[in-house]
Design a protein around this motif. Sequence first.
Motif, short mmCIF file in Angstrom:
data_model
loop_
_atom_site.label_atom_id
_atom_site.label_comp_id
_atom_site.label_asym_id
_atom_site.label_seq_id
_atom_site.Cartn_x
_atom_site.Cartn_y
_atom_site.Cartn_z
N SER A 8 1.32 -0.29 2.89
CA SER A 8 1.30 -1.51 2.08
C SER A 8 0.92 -2.73 2.91
CB SER A 8 2.66 -1.73 1.42
OG SER A 8 3.64 -2.13 2.38
N PHE A 9 1.03 -2.61 4.24
CA PHE A 9 0.66 -3.72 5.13
C PHE A 9 -0.82 -4.07 4.96
CE2 PHE A 9 -0.86 -5.31 9.27
CZ PHE A 9 -0.03 -6.41 9.41
N VAL A 10 -1.66 -3.05 4.75
CA VAL A 10 -3.09 -3.28 4.57
C VAL A 10 -3.34 -4.12 3.32
CG1 VAL A 10 -5.35 -2.19 4.24
CG2 VAL A 10 -3.65 -1.12 5.74
N LEU A 11 -2.65 -3.77 2.25
CA LEU A 11 -2.80 -4.53 1.01
C LEU A 11 -2.31 -5.96 1.17
CD1 LEU A 11 -3.56 -4.44 -2.00
CD2 LEU A 11 -1.23 -3.69 -2.50
N MET A 12 -1.22 -6.14 1.93
CA MET A 12 -0.69 -7.48 2.14
C MET A 12 -1.69 -8.36 2.88
SD MET A 12 2.42 -8.87 4.53
CE MET A 12 1.33 -8.70 5.94
#
Length: 471
Positions: free
Chosen positions: A208-212
């Motif tokens: 989810s870090f990539v999406l953030m």
Amino acid sequence: MTPPGTPSGTPSDKTVTRSTKDLTKAAVSGWLGTAMEFMDFQLYSLAAAIVFNKIFFPDVSPAIGLIAAMATYGVGYVARLAGAIYFGRMGDRLGRRKVLFITVALMGVSTTLIGVLPTYQMVGILAPILLVVLRLVQGFGAGAEIAGATVLLAEYAPVRRRGLVASLVSLGTNSGTLAASALWALLLAVLSEQQLLSWGWRLPFLLSFVLMIFAVWIRTNVKESPVFEARADVVDGVALSRDELSRSDELSRDEAKTATAEPVLQAALKQRKGKVFFLALALRFGQAGNSGLVQTFLVGYVATTLAMDRALATEAIMWGSIIGFATVPLIGMLGDRFGRRPMYTALSLITIALAFPMMLLITSGTTTGLMLGMIAGLNLGVLGLFALESVTMAELFGARNRFTQLALSKEIGGILATAIGPVVAASLTAATGSWWPIAAMLIVYSTITLIAARLAPETRGRDLVRLEDAA
């Protein structure tokens, strides 16, 4: 000379325009932020149901561990309400863009950090404590995210396409839920239970870090809402307080320099608040209540009471969400064409009329019946109303308190209907030994929304720069 701190004119004097490129960025930002919110919460809810009882609460019985894991899920809703109040006020005072940058960062960082938490075996009781802290931070940011995205898109959109553009926020819910479900389905399919418990559960949170990062980058390039900048009570990018507004209005009348702005400011100062908030809360009940029944309660009811494969209900929700990618913009466009009240009335009446037939299909014992019933319930009673809600609630509130009131009505409505509804449904079905209370609750929720829609004013085409509420 205009007194310091006095608005320079009426909304029309401060007209702010945005390009199609600006609108596109705002639309992507709103969709992405909402997708991230629902992905984060779905990742957590699935993890709480599947693995967290074993990872963070291993020294208690499986049943107590599951209750504890779900309790950590529930605390997020308390934090959401606090976030709605705090960030809602900030958004009305300092602007939508600043708040949405903070909320998406809070959600993203807290979700990512869950993926690096030590387990109970590593640090003991500190592990679940840290989990609760991150859950609170996640909920605090999420409490204003969807409301802020809704406000931003509604205030950016061209008047004739406002329903369609604002409905894109609703599509974010589908995107996030599907992405989270797909990630967990993949993990469960390819990893052994030992791999899942040792390291596999961390992957969805870390990814989810990539999406953030993408969401934060998008929001750094989004301009402030043109409606916020055009407000008569905004000076140098900050909204005047009520006291400042009163003083500046008195000065402007004394010097007769802003006579055209005076009615605008006076309307904001003198209007009694409350009526529109309760109308919005009632409009929220249909969507939120039906969502809790269809997307939460029925999934468990199908497996436990009907003794059917749990995967069937999950698959029905998945297909219903996919169909929702067509339903949501269609309802948004129809709302632009025929008005918000007629569409609310039509969807509520259809849901009421089909409540018992839908439950007959779902409880028929056939896969086809189950699929048709749940897909119809999801698209008519949940996603269709959500598409209307995204624009109508923004239009109901005046620009001065729009963010705060919209966030509170969404979160309070969600707590009262979505959180409590499944518990009530479980109690009633257990007491009666039948499914009819579910249909009755669908009718009650939809009737509340129907009544609110008939009492509310038509808001299609309303000038969103106006500081006072629609009623």
